[in-house]
Design a protein around this motif. Structure first.
Motif, PDB file in Angstrom:
ATOM      1  N   THR A   1       0.180  -8.604   7.554  1.00  0.00           N
ATOM      2  CA  THR A   1      -0.494  -8.110   6.796  1.00  0.00           C
ATOM      3  C   THR A   1      -1.129  -9.499   6.079  1.00  0.00           C
ATOM      4  OG1 THR A   1       0.871  -6.303   6.204  1.00  0.00           O
ATOM      5  CG2 THR A   1      -0.741  -6.895   4.375  1.00  0.00           C
ATOM      6  N   PRO A   2      -2.281  -9.496   6.057  1.00  0.00           N
ATOM      7  CA  PRO A   2      -3.028 -10.688   5.291  1.00  0.00           C
ATOM      8  C   PRO A   2      -2.901 -10.902   3.949  1.00  0.00           C
ATOM      9  CG  PRO A   2      -4.789  -8.863   5.737  1.00  0.00           C
ATOM     10  CD  PRO A   2      -3.435  -8.663   6.515  1.00  0.00           C
ATOM     11  N   PRO A   3      -2.632 -12.230   3.508  1.00  0.00           N
ATOM     12  CA  PRO A   3      -2.518 -12.375   2.026  1.00  0.00           C
ATOM     13  C   PRO A   3      -3.127 -11.592   1.173  1.00  0.00           C
ATOM     14  CG  PRO A   3      -2.584 -14.475   3.359  1.00  0.00           C
ATOM     15  CD  PRO A   3      -3.000 -13.282   4.122  1.00  0.00           C
ATOM     16  N   ASP A   4      -4.468 -11.384   1.092  1.00  0.00           N
ATOM     17  CA  ASP A   4      -5.078 -10.583  -0.001  1.00  0.00           C
ATOM     18  C   ASP A   4      -4.888  -9.317   0.231  1.00  0.00           C
ATOM     19  OD1 ASP A   4      -6.239 -10.327   2.743  1.00  0.00           O
ATOM     20  OD2 ASP A   4      -8.195  -9.556   1.842  1.00  0.00           O
ATOM     21  N   LYS A   5      -4.148  -8.548   1.371  1.00  0.00           N
ATOM     22  CA  LYS A   5      -3.765  -7.189   1.304  1.00  0.00           C
ATOM     23  C   LYS A   5      -2.374  -7.172   0.751  1.00  0.00           C
ATOM     24  CE  LYS A   5      -7.117  -5.024   3.433  1.00  0.00           C
ATOM     25  NZ  LYS A   5      -7.525  -3.667   2.711  1.00  0.00           N
ATOM     26  N   ILE A   6      -1.559  -7.966   0.815  1.00  0.00           N
ATOM     27  CA  ILE A   6      -0.070  -8.245   0.081  1.00  0.00           C
ATOM     28  C   ILE A   6      -0.507  -8.048  -1.307  1.00  0.00           C
ATOM     29  CG2 ILE A   6       1.828  -9.460   0.005  1.00  0.00           C
ATOM     30  CD1 ILE A   6       1.778 -10.543   2.590  1.00  0.00           C
ATOM     31  N   ILE A   7      -1.358  -9.066  -1.936  1.00  0.00           N
ATOM     32  CA  ILE A   7      -1.517  -9.123  -3.394  1.00  0.00           C
ATOM     33  C   ILE A   7      -2.078  -7.613  -3.680  1.00  0.00           C
ATOM     34  CG2 ILE A   7      -3.018  -9.954  -4.934  1.00  0.00           C
ATOM     35  CD1 ILE A   7      -0.873 -11.899  -3.864  1.00  0.00           C
ATOM     36  N   GLU A   8      -2.947  -7.031  -2.950  1.00  0.00           N
ATOM     37  CA  GLU A   8      -3.555  -5.547  -3.392  1.00  0.00           C
ATOM     38  C   GLU A   8      -2.219  -4.776  -3.372  1.00  0.00           C
ATOM     39  OE1 GLU A   8      -7.154  -4.781  -0.835  1.00  0.00           O
ATOM     40  OE2 GLU A   8      -6.388  -2.662  -1.097  1.00  0.00           O
ATOM     41  N   ALA A   9      -1.549  -4.768  -2.383  1.00  0.00           N
ATOM     42  CA  ALA A   9      -0.333  -3.949  -2.220  1.00  0.00           C
ATOM     43  C   ALA A   9       0.612  -3.966  -3.562  1.00  0.00           C
ATOM     44  CB  ALA A   9       0.739  -4.034  -1.104  1.00  0.00           C
ATOM     45  N   ILE A  10       0.707  -5.226  -3.960  1.00  0.00           N
ATOM     46  CA  ILE A  10       1.446  -5.414  -4.965  1.00  0.00           C
ATOM     47  C   ILE A  10       0.817  -4.826  -6.616  1.00  0.00           C
ATOM     48  CG2 ILE A  10       2.533  -7.047  -6.733  1.00  0.00           C
ATOM     49  CD1 ILE A  10       3.155  -8.693  -4.251  1.00  0.00           C
ATOM     50  N   HIS A  11      -0.317  -4.915  -6.492  1.00  0.00           N
ATOM     51  CA  HIS A  11      -1.010  -4.124  -7.490  1.00  0.00           C
ATOM     52  C   HIS A  11      -0.959  -2.711  -7.468  1.00  0.00           C
ATOM     53  CE1 HIS A  11      -2.959  -8.185  -8.420  1.00  0.00           C
ATOM     54  NE2 HIS A  11      -2.731  -8.057  -9.798  1.00  0.00           N
ATOM     55  N   GLU A  12      -1.029  -2.230  -6.304  1.00  0.00           N
ATOM     56  CA  GLU A  12      -1.387  -0.843  -5.870  1.00  0.00           C
ATOM     57  C   GLU A  12       0.133  -0.119  -6.204  1.00  0.00           C
ATOM     58  OE1 GLU A  12      -2.935  -0.222  -2.174  1.00  0.00           O
ATOM     59  OE2 GLU A  12      -2.226   1.759  -2.017  1.00  0.00           O
ATOM     60  N   VAL A  13       1.246  -1.067  -5.957  1.00  0.00           N
ATOM     61  CA  VAL A  13       2.429  -0.430  -6.068  1.00  0.00           C
ATOM     62  C   VAL A  13       2.717  -0.160  -7.445  1.00  0.00           C
ATOM     63  CG1 VAL A  13       4.028  -2.265  -6.151  1.00  0.00           C
ATOM     64  CG2 VAL A  13       4.856  -0.096  -5.210  1.00  0.00           C
ATOM     65  N   HIS A  14       2.375  -1.093  -8.301  1.00  0.00           N
ATOM     66  CA  HIS A  14       2.396  -1.244  -9.716  1.00  0.00           C
ATOM     67  C   HIS A  14       1.600  -0.244 -10.564  1.00  0.00           C
ATOM     68  CE1 HIS A  14       2.372  -3.387 -13.507  1.00  0.00           C
ATOM     69  NE2 HIS A  14       3.434  -3.193 -13.274  1.00  0.00           N
ATOM     70  N   GLN A  15       0.618   0.315  -9.866  1.00  0.00           N
ATOM     71  CA  GLN A  15      -0.068   1.604 -10.224  1.00  0.00           C
ATOM     72  C   GLN A  15       0.010   2.911  -9.971  1.00  0.00           C
ATOM     73  OE1 GLN A  15      -4.245  -0.183  -9.762  1.00  0.00           O
ATOM     74  NE2 GLN A  15      -3.755  -2.117 -10.719  1.00  0.00           N
ATOM     75  N   GLY A  16       1.181   2.948  -9.239  1.00  0.00           N
ATOM     76  CA  GLY A  16       1.679   4.161  -8.755  1.00  0.00           C
ATOM     77  C   GLY A  16       1.330   4.813  -7.532  1.00  0.00           C
ATOM     78  N   GLY A  17       0.831   3.611  -6.752  1.00  0.00           N
ATOM     79  CA  GLY A  17       0.575   4.066  -5.200  1.00  0.00           C
ATOM     80  C   GLY A  17       1.789   3.545  -4.423  1.00  0.00           C
ATOM     81  N   SER A  18       1.351   4.136  -3.206  1.00  0.00           N
ATOM     82  CA  SER A  18       2.443   3.532  -2.022  1.00  0.00           C
ATOM     83  C   SER A  18       1.792   2.957  -1.076  1.00  0.00           C
ATOM     84  CB  SER A  18       3.238   4.987  -1.543  1.00  0.00           C
ATOM     85  OG  SER A  18       4.074   5.290  -2.122  1.00  0.00           O
ATOM     86  N   PRO A  19       1.662   1.413  -1.118  1.00  0.00           N
ATOM     87  CA  PRO A  19       0.892   0.853  -0.097  1.00  0.00           C
ATOM     88  C   PRO A  19       1.737   0.676   1.056  1.00  0.00           C
ATOM     89  CG  PRO A  19       2.373  -0.666  -1.629  1.00  0.00           C
ATOM     90  CD  PRO A  19       2.273   0.692  -2.232  1.00  0.00           C
ATOM     91  N   MET A  20       0.879   0.790   2.383  1.00  0.00           N
ATOM     92  CA  MET A  20       1.382   1.298   3.623  1.00  0.00           C
ATOM     93  C   MET A  20       0.490   0.597   4.670  1.00  0.00           C
ATOM     94  SD  MET A  20       4.100   3.030   3.636  1.00  0.00           S
ATOM     95  CE  MET A  20       3.985   4.482   2.389  1.00  0.00           C
ATOM     96  N   SER A  21       0.874  -0.063   5.557  1.00  0.00           N
ATOM     97  CA  SER A  21       0.099  -0.611   6.439  1.00  0.00           C
ATOM     98  C   SER A  21      -0.312   0.632   7.347  1.00  0.00           C
ATOM     99  CB  SER A  21       0.925  -1.469   7.681  1.00  0.00           C
ATOM    100  OG  SER A  21       1.320  -2.579   6.678  1.00  0.00           O
ATOM    101  N   SER A  22      -1.493   0.410   7.905  1.00  0.00           N
ATOM    102  CA  SER A  22      -2.223   1.776   8.556  1.00  0.00           C
ATOM    103  C   SER A  22      -1.191   2.374   9.714  1.00  0.00           C
ATOM    104  CB  SER A  22      -3.399   1.838   8.771  1.00  0.00           C
ATOM    105  OG  SER A  22      -3.675   0.271   9.127  1.00  0.00           O
TER     106      SER A  22
END
Lengths: 208, 208
Positions: free
Chosen positions: A107-128
């Motif tokens: 996973t590229p760095p910017d997607k990792i950062i995005e995932a952290i925000h996502e999980v913090h906002q109630g989402g479930s970040p998941m590689s495709s």
DNA sequence: TAGCGTCTAACACTTTGATGTGATTTTGTG
DNA sequence: CACAAAATCACATCAAAGTGTTAGACGCTA
């Protein structure tokens, strides 16, 4: 408010890279990083981070085990697995252990950062590819409908009672029919499904 | 090679907006759009699009039903649900019907485009709240582990055989113990789980 | 060492489940 | 209407599951 992050990753290079990646962002703050599960399990309950990034395979124990122990203590904390593994066992074990997200290591760095925000906002970040496997897990369970097709409405109804553990006499009185009729129906169900016991029938139709 | 897209959406405004959105992109091509499921079910098998975006609630039928009928005929085609609904029933029904992705209607245009590429590359695009609900579904199944804890290793082993439909004598010979011992273990299992039949025990531990 | 939990085993007994063979009635479709 | 499929019920028989009680052997630990 900045998001408090912790890292659990045995590879020094990756860990340090990510830590400095996080701290480069205004609203992210890496409060701790560990290279083995034991230390993490001891220290994290006091730190109460918002998000923990967890590697699975580490000398000294599995990251999944760490999640299993920590999640009950830190229900508010979101755990994201960060692993090279993409096999079903690891994915499902991680999720049932309490992980909310699952990222592959590529996973590229910017997607990792995005995932952290996502999980913090109630989402479930998941590689495709991970998400696809989880979805596939649902779709295999649909063979059930196909098996049920060969049963009549009445038979399905009885099978339903069987699955709930009802005894023949209970089914009979619930359906207002004789226990002999129940027997007959069940005999026909077994015949159609090619089984010879309640458990086998249930496994065949609802069976994982 | 451009990706062939089809749309199934009853709202003319949304449908037209999306169609022109797709056609604005070089490598996307919208080959058809429908405002009702029936037409879509008839026309799509011949068009064989790569990706179909499907609304759930439409006058004239459910988009989920359309997916259920089309997916077996078009196994290569990926269906993405595009809906305002975020309840578990719709999500799980859609996935078992054959949907590979699920987007809420508030998804911004660039994320929709991203999702189409993602699904075409083997992923499962999912709005974050949707993904979280799917993950949550896995985590509720972990109560199983809790129930199992009160059983000894030997008891768990036997319960496993029970779940596979083995008869007592089969369990006995598989485990190289007497059938009487099997009885005793099962009696203890039932006692601990507070049940009095195989099916009840299985439902309690592996319970749906 | 005394006690506890686990695994092992046995015997007797009752209830439930599975199977074989038959029959009557209802319901739906060509 | 006629035929088939589905639903209903009966009786008999054997196998399997569940229940109550008791007890020896082993390992751990207070």
């Amino acid at each position: 408010m900045s998001i408090q992050i912790a890292m659990l990753e045995d590879n020094d290079g990756i860990r340090n890279t990510l830590v400095s990646l996080f701290n480069k962002h205004e609203n992210l703050h890496c409060v701790a990083d560990f290279d083995n599960p034991n230390e993490a399990v001891r220290a994290l309950p006091r730190l109460k981070p918002d998000v923990v990034l967890v590697d699975i395979h580490m000398p000294g124990g599995s990251g999944i085990e760490a999640i299993r122990q920590l999640k009950p203590i830190l229900p508010e904390t979101q755990f994201i697995v960060f692993s090279v593994f993409e096999d079903n066992d690891n994915i499902f074990d991680a999720l049932t252990a309490g992980a909310t997200g699952y990222l592959v290591k590529s996973t590229p760095p910017d997607k990792i950062i995005e995932a952290i925000h996502e999980v913090h906002q109630g989402g479930s970040p998941m590689s495709s590819r991970i998400a696809r496997k989880i979805v596939a897990n649902f779709q295999t369970k649909k063979s059930e409908a196909k098996q049920l097709e060969i049963l009549t409405a009445r038979e399905q109804e009885i099978l339903n009672y069987l699955s709930k553990g009802f005894r023949y006499k209970e089914i009979a009185s619930s359906m207002f029919i004789s226990i002999e009729t129940v027997r007959t129906h069940i005999r026909n169900i077994y015949e159609k499904l090619q089984v010879s016991s309640r458990t086998d029938a249930l496994n065949k139709v609802f069976g994982k």
